[in-house]
Design a protein around this motif. Sequence first.
Motif: not given
Length: 329
Positions: A242-243, A247-250, A252-261, A282-283
């Motif tokens: 993802l990093a 994606d746009g100005d960054g 996919l990781l910059d523009h995602s929010l992932i919960l791992y648990g 980065g959300a």
Amino acid sequence: MSCVHPKQGQEPNGGVTADQVAARYIGQETPLPTLEIATEAPGGGGACDRDYGCSYSGTISFRTPSTPMPMEYNPRKLFQRLFGRGDTPEERKELVQETASILDMISEDAQDLQRSLGLRDRAVLNDYLDTVRELERRVQKTQAQDLSHLKLPDVPVGTPDSFDQLLNLMFDMSALAYQANITRIVNFMMAAEVSGRTYNNVGVPDAFHAVSHHANDPVKKEKLVRIQHYHTDVLAKYLKKLAATPDGDGSLLDHSLILYGSNMSNSDRHNQFPLPTALIGGACGRMKGGQHLVYPDHTPLANVLVTMLDRAGVPVGSVGDSTGKIAEI
């Protein structure tokens, strides 16, 4: 993911999960409002729970308190759901057009039928038409998708013999789903409840569920750590992908929010407290990273979910037993 304790019984009766709350606000602009992925059949192929049935072991996503979302664990079916049936782009385009024509015909016939039905039958038909309209929306969104910039994998023939290949393939397809804007919300159940899967690839020939009930046996605990370390390594590989994806100005990781648990703390005792949880991504600049935060005992996990929804621009006051947002993230 709902932070609502389900009621005992064979029929599902719990709470709406946070992903489905988000889907109402940020899921309607994509072909798939949400995507549910797993790696094995519900319950790990074993028997259902005596007191709660199969619903809660087969998914982590509920659209309504009584509507569990099925999770796709067959990579070929997942590919077809994301990119269409057919082995070539030309076949997939033709089949999408054919589906659109069939839906048009169904809609016309159903509207004619509606005029001749009583109130009860009309309500049943309306539910059916709602499903048809959702399919029409997905087809229209799919037809508008430009996938020419994507490097798609070959259409999977079936489920790979290697679990490592399967797990990485499912992660890769979820990354492509984000990249193509096919969906903005993905749920991934990396291991089924009561999983009987073995992890020979990391030197654990024992079934996962049996190892999780370690009874403080140091040998079993070491094997459990090995499995969990492996899961985290595969997640890290996905995050790197993802990093590395613009994606746009960054990225996919910059523009995602992932919960791992996990839903377990001490799996041997079925303890649900404490639940260490990681938030990654980065959300779009709305989340503070690089922190290890510790809160008072029994701070609701739902506070994390409410905060995630807030960072994603979803206007929601509460989730389950939440008491507020977490300002530090």
